[in-house]
Design an enzyme around this catalytic site. Structure first.
Site, mmCIF file in Angstrom:
data_model
loop_
_atom_site.group_PDB
_atom_site.id
_atom_site.type_symbol
_atom_site.label_atom_id
_atom_site.label_comp_id
_atom_site.label_asym_id
_atom_site.label_seq_id
_atom_site.Cartn_x
_atom_site.Cartn_y
_atom_site.Cartn_z
ATOM 1 N N ASN A 39 0.963 -1.328 0.014
ATOM 2 C CA ASN A 39 0.057 -0.052 0.092
ATOM 3 C C ASN A 39 0.701 1.406 0.068
ATOM 4 O O ASN A 39 1.668 1.563 1.161
ATOM 5 C CB ASN A 39 -0.830 -0.168 1.227
ATOM 6 N N LYS B 224 0.005 4.210 -0.295
ATOM 7 C CA LYS B 224 -0.450 5.426 0.583
ATOM 8 C C LYS B 224 -0.278 6.789 -0.578
ATOM 9 O O LYS B 224 -0.481 6.419 -1.585
ATOM 10 C CB LYS B 224 0.172 5.732 1.862
ATOM 11 N N HIS C 2 -9.161 1.384 5.538
ATOM 12 C CA HIS C 2 -7.883 1.466 5.964
ATOM 13 C C HIS C 2 -7.762 2.508 7.314
ATOM 14 O O HIS C 2 -8.630 3.360 7.197
ATOM 15 C CB HIS C 2 -6.784 2.052 4.975
ATOM 16 N N GLU D 136 -6.144 4.940 8.213
ATOM 17 C CA GLU D 136 -6.106 6.383 7.953
ATOM 18 C C GLU D 136 -7.361 6.694 7.520
ATOM 19 O O GLU D 136 -7.699 7.650 7.464
ATOM 20 C CB GLU D 136 -4.734 6.512 6.920
ATOM 21 N N GLU E 123 -4.608 -4.674 10.635
ATOM 22 C CA GLU E 123 -3.551 -3.782 10.972
ATOM 23 C C GLU E 123 -3.715 -3.009 12.242
ATOM 24 O O GLU E 123 -4.642 -1.887 12.216
ATOM 25 C CB GLU E 123 -3.450 -2.884 9.704
ATOM 26 N N GLY F 203 3.475 2.522 10.623
ATOM 27 C CA GLY F 203 4.122 3.508 10.425
ATOM 28 C C GLY F 203 5.127 3.731 11.635
ATOM 29 O O GLY F 203 5.789 4.856 11.402
ATOM 30 N N SER G 44 4.221 -2.085 10.004
ATOM 31 C CA SER G 44 5.524 -2.115 10.212
ATOM 32 C C SER G 44 6.074 -3.625 9.928
ATOM 33 O O SER G 44 7.097 -4.015 10.388
ATOM 34 C CB SER G 44 6.221 -1.954 11.767
ATOM 35 N N GLY H 166 5.450 1.498 4.299
ATOM 36 C CA GLY H 166 6.522 2.040 3.951
ATOM 37 C C GLY H 166 7.723 1.084 3.286
ATOM 38 O O GLY H 166 7.986 1.574 2.325
HETATM 39 P P1 13P Z 1 3.750 0.467 7.482
HETATM 40 O O1 13P Z 1 4.034 -1.082 6.948
HETATM 41 O O2 13P Z 1 4.312 1.760 6.978
HETATM 42 O O3 13P Z 1 3.479 0.447 8.952
HETATM 43 O O4 13P Z 1 2.138 0.517 7.065
HETATM 44 C C1 13P Z 1 1.165 -0.461 7.114
HETATM 45 C C2 13P Z 1 -0.044 0.057 6.382
HETATM 46 O O5 13P Z 1 -0.923 0.871 6.724
HETATM 47 C C3 13P Z 1 -0.401 -0.705 5.310
HETATM 48 O O6 13P Z 1 -1.758 -0.501 4.694
#
Ligand code: 13P
Length: 255
Positions: A12, A14, A99, A101, A171, A177, A217, A239
């Site tokens: 993803n 983002k 998600h 976010e 998640e 993150g 992560s 990330g």
């Molecule tokens: P990270 O791998 O950056 O922690 O993000 C996870 C995520 O939100 C994937 O949708």
């Protein structure tokens, strides 16, 4: 007997990697990952980078694309939104829904995620429903209750046949993150709880067919251990999916 679920390695992006960076990413990434049918590799690029991703992936049907969000209406005066039909026309096979976010930055509710899942299924795409608790909710010993509450409105609108179209991604918000990953044991316990809820609603065989991914992560050095946990059918990577070599290493971590 549980049907084997193919591992899903999903990135993803983002709000990262515009069209030019997308082309560069795939020029680096694709030679590092042999085509194979033993796993499913998926990217969720930003909508504006979708055409560049599709172009780069010609000749690689083993790598699939999804969008990060859709609106549930078919068309009309909804500035800034994307419809399911547009996503499909652009070549998306999957859609991220709910998600963290979207839920925590943009205020999306679980009822809205259910409407989106309905629209995605009606449009013939695969919803990847994201669920997960915040740190405060985990500390209050409400992690499972929160995930249950997030899943329930979606399960309520699915027919038994449609469950087979769903992908769930657990998640935990505190792991996204932050560099803090759920312990493999915590991830396995939540995946078990999710599958029990699916099974209570639709029966064990239907529940066993649903891929449940872990996200938060995930990195090249912890992916193999997470992927080896019972009930962890894949990873949704933020990330670490932005780096071609790093994500290629995660794709090779399926054992
Ligand atoms: P990270 O791998 O950056 O922690 O993000 C996870 C995520 O939100 C994937 O949708």
């Amino acid at each position: 007997m549980t049907a084997p679920r193919k591992p899903v390695l999903a990135g993803n992006w983002k709000m990262n990697h515009g069209p030019s960076e997308t082309a560069r990413f795939f020029a680096d990434f694709l030679p590092m990952v042999e085509p194979g049918d033993d796993r499913s590799v998926v990217f969720f690029p930003p909508a504006l980078s979708f055409a560049a991703a599709r172009e780069a992936l010609q000749g690689r049907p083993d790598v699939r694309l999804g969008v990060q969000n859709v609106y549930w209406e078919a068309s009309g005066a909804f500035t800034g939104e994307l419809s399911v039909a547009m996503a499909k026309d652009a070549g998306a096979e999957l859609v991220l829904i709910g998600h963290s976010e979207r839920r925590h930055v943009f205020g999306e509710t679980s009822d809205e995620t259910a409407k989106k899942v309905r629209a995605v299924l009606d449009g013939g795409l695969t919803p990847v429903l994201c669920v997960g608790e915040t740190l405060d909710e985990r500390r209050a010993d409400r992690a499972e209750a929160v995930v249950t509450e997030q899943l329930a409105p979606v399960l309520a609108i699915l027919s038994p046949d449609e469950l087979g179209e769903l992908v769930v991604a657990y998640e935990p918000v505190w792991a996204i993150g932050t560099g803090v990953t759920a312990t493999p044991g915590d991830a396995a316990a939540m995946h078990r709880a999710v599958r029990e809820q699916l099974s209570a609603a639709f029966g064990q065989a239907a529940a066993d067919a649903v891929p449940v991914l872990y996200g938060g992560s995930v990195k090249p050095d912890n992916a193999a251990e997470l992927l080896s946990q019972p009930g962890v059918d894949g990873v949704l990577v933020g990330g670490a999916s932005l780096d071609a070599a790093g994500f290629a290493a995660i794709c090779r971590a399926t054992g």
